[in-house]
Enzyme design. Structure first.
Site, mmCIF file in Angstrom:
data_model
loop_
_atom_site.group_PDB
_atom_site.id
_atom_site.type_symbol
_atom_site.label_atom_id
_atom_site.label_comp_id
_atom_site.label_asym_id
_atom_site.label_seq_id
_atom_site.Cartn_x
_atom_site.Cartn_y
_atom_site.Cartn_z
ATOM 1 N N HIS A 60 0.744 -1.067 0.018
ATOM 2 C CA HIS A 60 0.071 0.004 -0.060
ATOM 3 C C HIS A 60 0.926 1.147 -0.009
ATOM 4 O O HIS A 60 2.327 1.053 0.277
ATOM 5 C CB HIS A 60 -1.121 0.100 1.099
ATOM 6 C CG HIS A 60 -0.228 -0.099 2.433
ATOM 7 N ND1 HIS A 60 -0.513 -0.968 3.510
ATOM 8 C CD2 HIS A 60 0.484 0.812 3.098
ATOM 9 C CE1 HIS A 60 0.360 -0.888 4.482
ATOM 10 N NE2 HIS A 60 0.854 0.437 4.382
HETATM 11 P P1 TYD Z 1 -1.622 -2.735 7.657
HETATM 12 O O1 TYD Z 1 -1.163 -1.558 7.893
HETATM 13 O O2 TYD Z 1 -2.476 -2.919 6.328
HETATM 14 O O3 TYD Z 1 -0.608 -3.811 7.795
HETATM 15 P P2 TYD Z 1 0.798 -4.119 6.818
HETATM 16 O O4 TYD Z 1 1.161 -2.982 5.882
HETATM 17 O O5 TYD Z 1 1.941 -4.483 7.846
HETATM 18 O O6 TYD Z 1 0.688 -5.655 5.917
HETATM 19 O O7 TYD Z 1 -2.533 -3.144 8.695
HETATM 20 C C1 TYD Z 1 -3.135 -4.497 8.973
HETATM 21 C C2 TYD Z 1 -4.154 -4.418 9.946
HETATM 22 O O8 TYD Z 1 -3.811 -3.636 11.263
HETATM 23 C C3 TYD Z 1 -5.335 -3.514 9.470
HETATM 24 O O9 TYD Z 1 -6.405 -4.421 9.752
HETATM 25 C C4 TYD Z 1 -5.088 -2.192 10.530
HETATM 26 C C5 TYD Z 1 -4.613 -2.561 11.629
HETATM 27 N N1 TYD Z 1 -3.672 -1.669 12.163
HETATM 28 C C6 TYD Z 1 -4.141 -0.796 13.001
HETATM 29 O O10 TYD Z 1 -5.281 -1.067 13.592
HETATM 30 N N2 TYD Z 1 -3.423 0.196 13.673
HETATM 31 C C7 TYD Z 1 -1.956 0.306 13.219
HETATM 32 O O11 TYD Z 1 -1.284 1.268 13.597
HETATM 33 C C8 TYD Z 1 -1.497 -0.420 12.102
HETATM 34 C C9 TYD Z 1 -0.340 -0.145 11.369
HETATM 35 C C10 TYD Z 1 -2.461 -1.272 11.487
#
Ligand code: TYD
Length: 148
Positions: A60
């Site tokens: 992303h």
């Molecule tokens: P995401 O940022 O998409 O993870 P990655 O980039 O590491 O694959 O987040 C994954 C899940 O965690 C998503 O449902 C949102 C949650 N999340 C939070 O609630 N707070 C946060 O600070 C982060 C980074 C993720």
């Protein structure tokens, strides 16, 4: 002394923290605003408990968020894409992290099983700041007139 490759992706650069070594008592590395972290930290999160090979995270971009990533333990690869260029960076040292500004498509992979990826972020979690679709990312860059 050069310890790592050059980053040619815009909005990305290495962050090298000092190592205060104390022999058998270990090492301290310090990340301080503004010498090492160019923003005031509003959130800290970390990725750990990798349970098998092949984990992929990220995929992303962020509209505004700035972050600095450290493999506090272990290693991983960070694939950067600014819409014009791509580069893979290897994070292998607890004191050498990577600053990632906004508008970068970022994918993490090749995690070592012991990886502890520590992230310092410029803002609290806001889903509205995420761009989770690659085509949308490209149109966001074009719309903003910022694609190089
Ligand atoms: P995401 O940022 O998409 O993870 P990655 O980039 O590491 O694959 O987040 C994954 C899940 O965690 C998503 O449902 C949102 C949650 N999340 C939070 O609630 N707070 C946060 O600070 C982060 C980074 C993720």
């Amino acid at each position: 002394m050069k310890t790592h490759e050059n980053i040619f992706i815009k909005n990305a650069r290495f962050v090298v923290l000092p190592r205060i070594e104390d022999g058998i008592d270990g090492t301290i590395s310090v990340a301080e605003y503004s010498d090492h972290i160019p923003f005031l930290i509003k959130r800290v999160y970390y990725i750990y408990n990798l349970i098998k090979e092949g984990a992929i995270r990220g995929k992303h971009a962020h509209k505004e968020l700035e972050q600095v990533f450290f493999c506090a333990r272990g290693s991983c690869d960070v694939e950067l894409d600014d819409g014009a260029n791509k580069q893979i960076i290897h994070l292998t040292k607890p004191n050498v992290g990577i600053y990632l500004g906004s508008e970068l498509w970022v994918t993490f992979h090749k995690f070592s099983m012991d990886c502890f990826l520590l992230v310092l972020a410029s803002d609290i979690y806001r889903e509205s700041d995420y761009i989770r679709n690659y085509e949308e990312f490209l149109s966001y860059l074009n719309r903003a007139g910022k694609k190089t």
